[in-house]
Design an enzyme around this catalytic site. Structure first.
Site, PDB file in Angstrom:
ATOM      1  N   SER A 175       0.803  -1.226   0.000  1.00 30.13           N
ATOM      2  CA  SER A 175       0.000   0.000   0.000  1.00 30.13           C
ATOM      3  C   SER A 175       0.832   1.270   0.000  1.00 30.13           C
ATOM      4  CB  SER A 175      -0.953   0.005   1.197  1.00 30.13           C
ATOM      5  OG  SER A 175      -0.231   0.015   2.409  1.00 30.13           O
ATOM      6  N   HIS A 203      -5.126  -3.319  -2.537  1.00 25.34           N
ATOM      7  CA  HIS A 203      -4.807  -2.437  -3.667  1.00 25.34           C
ATOM      8  C   HIS A 203      -4.692  -3.197  -4.986  1.00 25.34           C
ATOM      9  CE1 HIS A 203      -4.122   1.153  -1.200  1.00 25.34           C
ATOM     10  NE2 HIS A 203      -3.754   0.276  -0.285  1.00 25.34           N
ATOM     11  N   LYS A 234     -11.518   0.560  -2.022  1.00 22.70           N
ATOM     12  CA  LYS A 234     -10.506   1.190  -2.879  1.00 22.70           C
ATOM     13  C   LYS A 234     -11.013   1.180  -4.322  1.00 22.70           C
ATOM     14  CE  LYS A 234      -7.397   0.971   0.789  1.00 22.70           C
ATOM     15  NZ  LYS A 234      -6.677   0.140   1.728  1.00 22.70           N
TER      16      LYS A 234
HETATM   17  C1  LIG Z   1      -6.672   0.030   3.127  1.00 27.39           C
HETATM   18  C2  LIG Z   1      -6.100  -1.256   3.551  1.00 27.39           C
HETATM   19  C3  LIG Z   1      -6.766  -2.087   4.447  1.00 27.39           C
HETATM   20  C4  LIG Z   1      -8.001  -1.646   5.179  1.00 27.39           C
HETATM   21  O1  LIG Z   1      -9.107  -1.604   4.341  1.00 27.39           O
HETATM   22  P1  LIG Z   1     -10.311  -0.622   4.717  1.00 27.39           P
HETATM   23  O2  LIG Z   1     -11.422  -1.122   3.876  1.00 27.39           O
HETATM   24  O3  LIG Z   1      -9.855   0.739   4.349  1.00 27.39           O
HETATM   25  O4  LIG Z   1     -10.557  -0.779   6.175  1.00 27.39           O
HETATM   26  C5  LIG Z   1      -6.224  -3.316   4.731  1.00 27.39           C
HETATM   27  N1  LIG Z   1      -5.074  -3.705   4.171  1.00 27.39           N
HETATM   28  C6  LIG Z   1      -4.388  -2.924   3.312  1.00 27.39           C
HETATM   29  C7  LIG Z   1      -3.117  -3.417   2.725  1.00 27.39           C
HETATM   30  C8  LIG Z   1      -4.873  -1.663   2.986  1.00 27.39           C
HETATM   31  O5  LIG Z   1      -4.184  -0.873   2.169  1.00 27.39           O
END
Ligand SMILES: *Cc1c(COP(=O)(O)O)cnc(C)c1O
Length: 386
Positions: A175, A203, A234
């Site tokens: 991320s 991602h 995302k």
């Molecule tokens: C954003 C993210 C999460 C958390 O997801 P949310 O839906 O925003 O709670 C978990 N793992 C990774 C690698 C992320 O980038």
């Protein structure tokens, strides 16, 4: 009592403040009343503001109301939830899927059910905070392997006592660095040493692979050792998280996963919108193509300037600045020029690796990217960063 610590944060240039966006999130947003080009959103395919998602959410609100009213096991499971879970299982080519109120809640609810106090977790050093928190919650022994270092992972697997239940944790697309885990090699190791893999593809979903099925599709791997989680928040432009697997595994989670059981079901309108997003991801490959085209344009521009970048292979384009103060300065100066690129500082990233993290979406225009590149070049030069 909190003041002293806040002052410490400020002194180290690590104080964080909220940027208030007073418009829909998109390439052009209003930030504190200023029109601003946004390069900070994980809405990679620009679906958060898509008419079909809005329509699906509005229709579901009319039919099902706003709140689900109870947890999933009581009376909070409505048809949009079950329709979405069926579609996610189809999308991931697994028997079943389960959604949670966030990706964070998914990791917290899944990892402690995969391992426990007798178990061993081997996690990549750059794993997301939600994965680390989940590991702590599991009470398993946590060992961290150097980022994407398969020799290190192999040596940790070799050193463990035989037959110790082992879970390998990695992200598909990291991320904060935007690089990819070598998934084929991780799968080979997991099969050789009979370990499970928790793949966090937050991602990767919608972004990687010909059909947007994520890192698994990108690498062409299929293995029963992989448990694949993703977010709806995302590239899907909504909110929530999911995990896929066999019917038995999902039934086990429904019975035991604490963040699933003891939390109100997410709003049915979100599930309906996520279902619409899932269709769009599959029906409109041109969005993904545009995202990658945009990403390439920005990437080449940054490389041409001599930016120090990570080994990124995704629409996450981090410029490493090292010093948090300098990173903040650069971000602030860009903001004055109407470009928002957030500075990411410790503890989100390791010490001395503060960075400006650019994210590209399918909706940025080439002109907007060029505007940003020009501003980055000017600010970078004036701060003697490159
Ligand atoms: C954003 C993210 C999460 C958390 O997801 P949310 O839906 O925003 O709670 C978990 N793992 C990774 C690698 C992320 O980038």
């Amino acid at each position: 009592m909190w003041e002293a610590e806040l002052q410490e944060f400020a002194k180290a240039h690590l104080l964080r403040e909220l940027a208030i966006i007073d418009s829909a999130s998109g390439p052009i947003t209003s930030l504190n009343g200023q029109p601003t080009l946004l390069f900070a959103s994980n809405d990679y395919l620009a679906l958060a503001n898509h008419p079909q998602l809005k329509q699906a959410a509005c229709t579901a609100i009319e039919q099902f109301g706003v709140g689900a009213g109870a947890s999933r096991l009581i009376s909070g499971t409505q048809t949009p939830h079950s329709d979405l879970e069926l579609a996610l299982a189809n999308f991931a080519n697994t028997e079943a899927a389960l959604t949670f109120s966030s990706g964070y809640a998914t990791n917290l609810g899944v990892i402690p059910q995969l391992t426990n106090a007798g178990g061993l977790i081997l996690a990549d050093r750059l794993c997301h905070a939600s994965l680390i928190d989940a590991c702590r919650l599991s009470h398993a022994d946590l060992r961290v392997f150097h980022h994407n270092d398969m020799d290190h992972l192999r040596s940790l697997l070799t050193k463990r006592s035989t037959n110790r239940p082992t879970l390998i944790i990695t992200e598909g697309v990291f991320s904060m660095d935007g690089d990819l885990a070598p998934l084929s090699k991780i799968v080979d190791l997991a099969e050789e040493f009979e370990a499970l893999i928790l793949l966090d593809d937050a991602h990767g979903t919608g972004v990687m692979g010909q059909n947007g099925r994520g890192s698994i599709e990108h690498w062409g791997v299929s293995s029963t050792q992989i448990l694949h989680m993703g977010t709806l928040s995302k590239a899907l432009g909504c909110s929530g998280g999911f995990i896929t697997g066999t019917k038995d595994f999902i039934a086990y989670l429904i019975n035991t996963s604490r963040s699933f059981i003891y939390s109100t079901a997410s709003p049915p309108a979100l599930a309906a919108a996520a279902l619409a997003a899932l269709h769009l991801i599959q029906q409109e490959p041109a969005r993904r193509a545009k995202l990658w085209q945009n990403r390439e344009h920005m990437y080449q521009g940054l490389r041409g300037m001599g930016c120090h970048m990570t080994n990124t292979q995704s629409p996450i384009l981090p410029m490493i600045i090292h010093d948090p103060e300098l990173a903040m300065k650069m971000s602030k100066q860009l903001q004055k020029k109407g470009i928002y690129i957030p500075a990411i500082r410790p503890p989100t990233v390791p010490k001395d690796t503060s960075r400006l993290r650019i994210t590209i979406t399918a909706e940025h225009s080439i002109e907007q990217i060029d505007t940003a590149l020009l501003a980055i070049n000017q600010v970078g030069n004036s701060l003697k960063i490159f």
